[in-house]
Design a protein around this motif. Structure first.
Motif, PDB file in Angstrom:
ATOM      1  N   VAL A 231     -36.945 -46.529 -18.743  1.00 36.29           N
ATOM      2  CA  VAL A 231     -36.711 -46.041 -20.111  1.00 36.29           C
ATOM      3  C   VAL A 231     -37.859 -45.139 -20.542  1.00 36.29           C
ATOM      4  O   VAL A 231     -37.635 -44.055 -21.106  1.00 36.29           O
ATOM      5  CB  VAL A 231     -36.517 -47.215 -21.098  1.00 36.29           C
ATOM      6  CG1 VAL A 231     -36.484 -46.721 -22.541  1.00 36.29           C
ATOM      7  CG2 VAL A 231     -35.245 -48.000 -20.768  1.00 36.29           C
ATOM      8  N   THR A 232     -39.078 -45.543 -20.256  1.00 34.51           N
ATOM      9  CA  THR A 232     -40.255 -44.745 -20.620  1.00 34.51           C
ATOM     10  C   THR A 232     -40.226 -43.390 -19.923  1.00 34.51           C
ATOM     11  O   THR A 232     -40.430 -42.345 -20.556  1.00 34.51           O
ATOM     12  CB  THR A 232     -41.553 -45.502 -20.268  1.00 34.51           C
ATOM     13  OG1 THR A 232     -41.549 -46.759 -20.949  1.00 34.51           O
ATOM     14  CG2 THR A 232     -42.783 -44.713 -20.675  1.00 34.51           C
ATOM     15  N   GLU A 233     -39.958 -43.387 -18.625  1.00 37.44           N
ATOM     16  CA  GLU A 233     -39.906 -42.124 -17.880  1.00 37.44           C
ATOM     17  C   GLU A 233     -38.749 -41.252 -18.337  1.00 37.44           C
ATOM     18  O   GLU A 233     -38.875 -40.029 -18.420  1.00 37.44           O
ATOM     19  CB  GLU A 233     -39.800 -42.384 -16.372  1.00 37.44           C
ATOM     20  CG  GLU A 233     -41.102 -42.810 -15.752  1.00 37.44           C
ATOM     21  CD  GLU A 233     -41.039 -42.802 -14.241  1.00 37.44           C
ATOM     22  OE1 GLU A 233     -40.521 -41.820 -13.650  1.00 37.44           O
ATOM     23  OE2 GLU A 233     -41.512 -43.785 -13.646  1.00 37.44           O
ATOM     24  N   ALA A 234     -37.618 -41.878 -18.630  1.00 35.16           N
ATOM     25  CA  ALA A 234     -36.453 -41.117 -19.084  1.00 35.16           C
ATOM     26  C   ALA A 234     -36.729 -40.475 -20.444  1.00 35.16           C
ATOM     27  O   ALA A 234     -36.361 -39.315 -20.674  1.00 35.16           O
ATOM     28  CB  ALA A 234     -35.233 -42.027 -19.148  1.00 35.16           C
ATOM     29  N   ALA A 235     -37.385 -41.196 -21.335  1.00 33.79           N
ATOM     30  CA  ALA A 235     -37.742 -40.631 -22.640  1.00 33.79           C
ATOM     31  C   ALA A 235     -38.703 -39.461 -22.463  1.00 33.79           C
ATOM     32  O   ALA A 235     -38.544 -38.403 -23.095  1.00 33.79           O
ATOM     33  CB  ALA A 235     -38.357 -41.704 -23.541  1.00 33.79           C
TER      34      ALA A 235
ATOM     35  N   ALA B  91     -44.863 -45.224 -27.676  1.00 33.65           N
ATOM     36  CA  ALA B  91     -45.897 -44.179 -27.743  1.00 33.65           C
ATOM     37  C   ALA B  91     -45.371 -42.860 -27.174  1.00 33.65           C
ATOM     38  O   ALA B  91     -45.637 -41.786 -27.736  1.00 33.65           O
ATOM     39  CB  ALA B  91     -47.153 -44.628 -27.000  1.00 33.65           C
ATOM     40  N   VAL B  92     -44.641 -42.919 -26.077  1.00 35.08           N
ATOM     41  CA  VAL B  92     -44.044 -41.707 -25.492  1.00 35.08           C
ATOM     42  C   VAL B  92     -43.060 -41.093 -26.488  1.00 35.08           C
ATOM     43  O   VAL B  92     -43.073 -39.883 -26.718  1.00 35.08           O
ATOM     44  CB  VAL B  92     -43.354 -42.028 -24.143  1.00 35.08           C
ATOM     45  CG1 VAL B  92     -42.433 -40.901 -23.698  1.00 35.08           C
ATOM     46  CG2 VAL B  92     -44.400 -42.325 -23.075  1.00 35.08           C
ATOM     47  N   TYR B  93     -42.244 -41.933 -27.091  1.00 32.47           N
ATOM     48  CA  TYR B  93     -41.265 -41.449 -28.062  1.00 32.47           C
ATOM     49  C   TYR B  93     -41.978 -40.838 -29.276  1.00 32.47           C
ATOM     50  O   TYR B  93     -41.638 -39.729 -29.707  1.00 32.47           O
ATOM     51  CB  TYR B  93     -40.348 -42.598 -28.484  1.00 32.47           C
ATOM     52  CG  TYR B  93     -39.309 -42.189 -29.497  1.00 32.47           C
ATOM     53  CD1 TYR B  93     -38.167 -41.505 -29.109  1.00 32.47           C
ATOM     54  CD2 TYR B  93     -39.476 -42.489 -30.845  1.00 32.47           C
ATOM     55  CE1 TYR B  93     -37.208 -41.124 -30.036  1.00 32.47           C
ATOM     56  CE2 TYR B  93     -38.520 -42.111 -31.778  1.00 32.47           C
ATOM     57  CZ  TYR B  93     -37.398 -41.428 -31.372  1.00 32.47           C
ATOM     58  OH  TYR B  93     -36.460 -41.051 -32.302  1.00 32.47           O
ATOM     59  N   ALA B  94     -42.944 -41.535 -29.815  1.00 32.45           N
ATOM     60  CA  ALA B  94     -43.657 -41.041 -31.001  1.00 32.45           C
ATOM     61  C   ALA B  94     -44.358 -39.715 -30.714  1.00 32.45           C
ATOM     62  O   ALA B  94     -44.346 -38.805 -31.561  1.00 32.45           O
ATOM     63  CB  ALA B  94     -44.667 -42.082 -31.481  1.00 32.45           C
ATOM     64  N   ALA B  95     -44.930 -39.580 -29.543  1.00 34.53           N
ATOM     65  CA  ALA B  95     -45.596 -38.315 -29.187  1.00 34.53           C
ATOM     66  C   ALA B  95     -44.583 -37.175 -29.118  1.00 34.53           C
ATOM     67  O   ALA B  95     -44.865 -36.057 -29.584  1.00 34.53           O
ATOM     68  CB  ALA B  95     -46.328 -38.464 -27.851  1.00 34.53           C
ATOM     69  N   GLY B  96     -43.412 -37.438 -28.562  1.00 30.94           N
ATOM     70  CA  GLY B  96     -42.378 -36.409 -28.499  1.00 30.94           C
ATOM     71  C   GLY B  96     -41.876 -36.016 -29.875  1.00 30.94           C
ATOM     72  O   GLY B  96     -41.673 -34.831 -30.163  1.00 30.94           O
TER      73      GLY B  96
END
Length: 181
Positions: free
Chosen positions: A58-62, A126-131
Motif C-alpha cells: 500500500v505504501t509503495e502503491a501510494a 506520511a507518504v500520502y501526506a507528503a503527496g
C-alpha cells in the motif's frame, strides 16, 4: 518451474506495485493481495518474496500514484507557458467526467483518501501526506497560500461527483467547482 532472474523479479515487483496503485485508487485498499497478483498474472504465493506485508505494498502503491501525478503536473508545466495556465489545464482535466469516471488512473489524493483515513500505518500516512502537500503547493498561486483551499475544492468535488455519478448533480458539482476555481 525454475527461479526467475533478478531482473525479472524487479520487473514483476514493478508490475505488482503499478497494478496495486490502480486497483487501490479504484476499489480501495481492501482489494486482496490475491486480486492484485491475479491482475498481473502472478501467483499469490510470490507476493511475500517481494513484499514484507500488504501495508508495505500500500505504501509503495501510494508513492507510485503520487509519482504518476507528479509526472502529469510536469507535462502540464511543459505544455503551458506559465504556472497559472498549467494549473488551469490540470483543473480542467481534474474536474472532468473522464477523471470522475476513471478513478484507477486518477488523483491519489481523492482515490486513496478514505483508506488513508482508516490506516494506522504511519509510514503510509506520511507518504500520502507528503503527496497531498506537494500537490497543494503546486496548486498555489504565486505569492499566495491558496493551494490547500484549491486542493480541498478539487478533491471534494471529485469525490462528491463520483458518489453521485449517473445523476444530474454529478455534473453540476464539477461545474460549480470549476466556476469557483
Amino acid at each position: 518451474m525454475g527461479r526467475v532472474s533478478q531482473a525479472q523479479a524487479q520487473e514483476n515487483r514493478a508490475r505488482v506495485v503499478a497494478a496495486a496503485a490502480r486497483l487501490f485508487r479504484e476499489a480501495g485498499t481492501d482489494v486482496s493481495v490475491a486480486d492484485v497478483m491475479k491482475a498481473v498474472g502472478l501467483t499469490h504465493g510470490g507476493f511475500y518474496k517481494q513484499f514484507a506485508s500488504k501495508e508495505a505494498l500500500v505504501t509503495e502503491a501510494a508513492a507510485l500514484a503520487f509519482e504518476e501525478q507528479r509526472e502529469l503536473r510536469a507535462r502540464q508545466d511543459e505544455a503551458h507557458p506559465d504556472a497559472r495556465a498549467a494549473r488551469e489545464g490540470l483543473i480542467d482535466w481534474y474536474l472532468s467526467a473522464e477523471h470522475r469516471d476513471c478513478p484507477a488512473d486518477g488523483c491519489p489524493s481523492a482515490g486513496l483518501s478514505m483508506d488513508m483515513a482508516r490506516t494506522a500505518d504511519l509510514e503510509t500516512r506520511a507518504v500520502y501526506a507528503a503527496g497531498v502537500r506537494e500537490f497543494a503547493d503546486w496548486l498555489a498561486t504565486e505569492g499566495e497560500d491558496d493551494g490547500v483551499a484549491r486542493l480541498c475544492t478539487l478533491v471534494g468535488a471529485i469525490l462528491l461527483s463520483r458518489a453521485t455519478a449517473g445523476t444530474p448533480l454529478s455534473d453540476e458539482l464539477l461545474a460549480a467547482a470549476r466556476k469557483a476555481l
